[in-house]
Each structure stands twice: as structure tokens, then as C-alpha cells.
Write a protein that holds these residues in place. Structure first.
Motif, short mmCIF file in Angstrom:
data_model
loop_
_atom_site.label_atom_id
_atom_site.label_comp_id
_atom_site.label_asym_id
_atom_site.label_seq_id
_atom_site.Cartn_x
_atom_site.Cartn_y
_atom_site.Cartn_z
N TYR A 83 -36.09 -16.19 -17.14
CA TYR A 83 -36.38 -14.92 -17.88
C TYR A 83 -36.42 -13.60 -17.27
N VAL A 84 -36.76 -13.73 -16.09
CA VAL A 84 -36.36 -12.29 -15.26
C VAL A 84 -35.07 -11.87 -15.50
N SER A 85 -34.12 -12.90 -15.20
CA SER A 85 -32.61 -12.63 -14.86
C SER A 85 -32.21 -12.11 -16.26
N LEU A 86 -32.85 -12.69 -17.32
CA LEU A 86 -32.32 -12.41 -18.63
C LEU A 86 -32.92 -10.74 -18.79
N GLY A 87 -33.94 -10.69 -18.57
CA GLY A 87 -34.63 -9.15 -18.66
C GLY A 87 -33.66 -8.20 -17.82
N PHE A 88 -33.35 -8.46 -16.77
CA PHE A 88 -32.66 -7.40 -16.10
C PHE A 88 -31.14 -7.37 -16.73
N ASP A 89 -30.56 -8.41 -17.31
CA ASP A 89 -29.12 -8.41 -17.88
C ASP A 89 -29.46 -7.38 -19.15
N SER A 90 -30.59 -7.38 -19.75
CA SER A 90 -30.90 -6.52 -20.90
C SER A 90 -31.23 -4.88 -20.68
N LEU A 91 -31.50 -5.02 -19.31
CA LEU A 91 -31.79 -3.58 -18.86
C LEU A 91 -30.40 -2.81 -18.57
N ASP A 92 -29.42 -3.75 -18.54
CA ASP A 92 -28.03 -2.91 -18.47
C ASP A 92 -27.54 -2.18 -19.77
N LYS A 93 -28.21 -2.40 -20.84
CA LYS A 93 -27.98 -2.00 -21.99
C LYS A 93 -28.75 -0.55 -22.48
N VAL A 94 -29.72 -0.40 -21.61
CA VAL A 94 -31.03 0.61 -21.75
C VAL A 94 -30.19 2.01 -21.69
N PRO A 95 -30.32 2.91 -22.47
CA PRO A 95 -29.57 4.27 -22.51
C PRO A 95 -30.18 5.06 -21.19
N LEU A 115 -48.61 -3.03 -11.89
CA LEU A 115 -48.32 -4.45 -12.24
C LEU A 115 -47.19 -4.70 -12.92
N LEU A 116 -46.77 -3.67 -13.90
CA LEU A 116 -45.48 -3.73 -14.49
C LEU A 116 -44.27 -3.71 -13.59
N THR A 117 -44.41 -2.95 -12.67
CA THR A 117 -43.28 -3.11 -11.68
C THR A 117 -43.08 -4.02 -10.69
N THR A 118 -44.16 -4.48 -10.32
CA THR A 118 -44.03 -5.75 -9.52
C THR A 118 -44.19 -7.18 -10.02
N ALA A 119 -44.40 -7.40 -11.40
CA ALA A 119 -44.41 -8.60 -11.99
C ALA A 119 -43.04 -9.36 -11.97
N PRO A 120 -41.96 -8.58 -12.32
CA PRO A 120 -40.73 -9.47 -12.24
C PRO A 120 -40.29 -9.73 -10.84
N LEU A 121 -40.97 -9.16 -9.75
CA LEU A 121 -40.45 -9.38 -8.33
C LEU A 121 -41.44 -10.99 -8.31
N ILE A 122 -42.56 -10.86 -8.62
CA ILE A 122 -43.28 -12.16 -8.47
C ILE A 122 -42.78 -13.14 -9.38
N LEU A 123 -42.49 -12.83 -10.59
CA LEU A 123 -42.01 -14.08 -11.53
C LEU A 123 -40.60 -14.60 -10.94
N CYS A 124 -39.96 -13.82 -10.17
CA CYS A 124 -38.54 -14.51 -9.78
C CYS A 124 -38.96 -15.82 -8.64
N PHE A 125 -40.08 -15.80 -7.91
CA PHE A 125 -40.17 -17.02 -7.43
C PHE A 125 -40.96 -18.13 -7.92
N ILE A 126 -41.28 -17.81 -9.14
CA ILE A 126 -41.90 -19.27 -10.04
C ILE A 126 -40.50 -19.62 -10.83
N PRO A 127 -40.17 -20.89 -10.55
CA PRO A 127 -38.98 -21.48 -11.17
C PRO A 127 -38.98 -21.54 -12.73
N ASP A 128 -39.89 -21.64 -13.21
CA ASP A 128 -40.08 -21.86 -14.89
C ASP A 128 -39.65 -20.21 -15.47
N TYR A 129 -39.96 -19.09 -14.85
CA TYR A 129 -39.82 -17.95 -15.14
C TYR A 129 -38.70 -16.95 -14.59
N ALA A 130 -38.12 -17.55 -13.53
CA ALA A 130 -36.97 -16.72 -12.73
C ALA A 130 -35.78 -16.49 -13.75
#
Length: 136
Positions: free
Chosen positions: A89-101, A72-87
Motif C-alpha cells: 500500500y505504501v508503494s502504491l501511495g508513493f506511485d500515486s504521489l508522482d501524479k500530484v501537481p 505522524l503523517l510523515t513517519t507513518a509510511p516509513l513505519i508501514l514499509c516494515f510491515i509486510p501486509d502494508y508495504a
């Protein structure tokens, strides 16, 4: 004089034959050693695959809620990308992942490998990677 000359020639041939025989024995021993090393490596790989398969089987038999959670955790961002109100947030989340060690990603990979039983696949991938590195 003739006897001395004959003795020298015979001794020379004997020494030459002894050197040639020693070289042939050395080449033969080298071939036997390489074959033994190759056989030992094959046995080690087979044993490692067997052990990894057993660990994967134990992991798969003990599946619980964590598998569904990770899926569920792995597929949630993929599903949320197709919902306009949440896309967004997904983009911002992936931008934040660039900073993860980097060490965190390795730890996360180990969790997924353990949970989903990918040890054999990881072992094969690592062996191929090492073989490519060895050739270069």
C-alpha cells in the motif's frame, strides 16, 4: 613665444593633474559606494534573520496538535514499509504521489516550514541557492 610655450605646458600639466585627480576621486567614491552597499546588505540579512527567528519562536511557542499530526503523517509510511501486509500500500501511495501537481508540493512545504519553524533554515538555503545561481 617662450611665455606662450610655458603657458601651454603649464596648462597641459594642470589639465592632466585635474583629470588624474577626478579619476582618483571617482575610484574613491566607487569604493565608498560599494562598501555602503555591502554594509546595507549585511544589515538587511541580519534583520531578516532576526525577523525569521522571531517568527520561528512564535511558531514553536504555539505548538499544538498539528505538530504531532504532521509528524505522524510523515513517519507513518516509513513505519508501514516494515510491515509486510502494508508495504504494498505504501508503494502504491508513493506511485500515486508522482501524479500530484507541483504547486501542491510547494503548499505542503510552506505548511511544514510554518509548523515546524524552519524559516531561518529556509532563508539560508534560499540565499545559498541564489548565490550559486548568481555565480553561474
Amino acid at each position: 613665444m617662450f611665455t606662450l610655450l610655458t603657458a601651454l605646458v603649464t596648462g597641459g600639466f594642470s589639465a592632466f593633474n585635474a583629470v588624474r585627480k577626478n579619476k582618483a576621486d571617482e575610484i574613491k567614491q566607487d569604493g565608498v559606494l560599494k562598501a555602503a552597499i555591502s554594509e546595507a546588505k549585511a544589515k538587511r540579512v541580519a534583520q531578516g534573520d532576526t525577523n525569521a527567528a522571531k517568527l520561528d519562536e512564535i511558531s514553536l511557542n504555539g505548538r499544538g496538535w498539528k505538530d504531532e499530526y504532521l509528524l505522524l503523517l510523515t513517519t507513518a509510511p516509513l513505519i508501514l514499509c516494515f510491515i509486510p501486509d502494508y508495504a504494498n500500500y505504501v508503494s502504491l501511495g508513493f506511485d500515486s504521489l508522482d501524479k500530484v501537481p507541483e504547486y501542491y508540493w510547494y503548499g505542503l512545504a510552506m505548511v511544514y516550514i510554518d509548523t515546524f519553524g524552519f524559516r531561518r533554515m529556509l532563508r539560508t538555503a534560499m540565499e545559498q541557492w541564489v548565490n550559486k545561481r548568481a555565480v553561474l
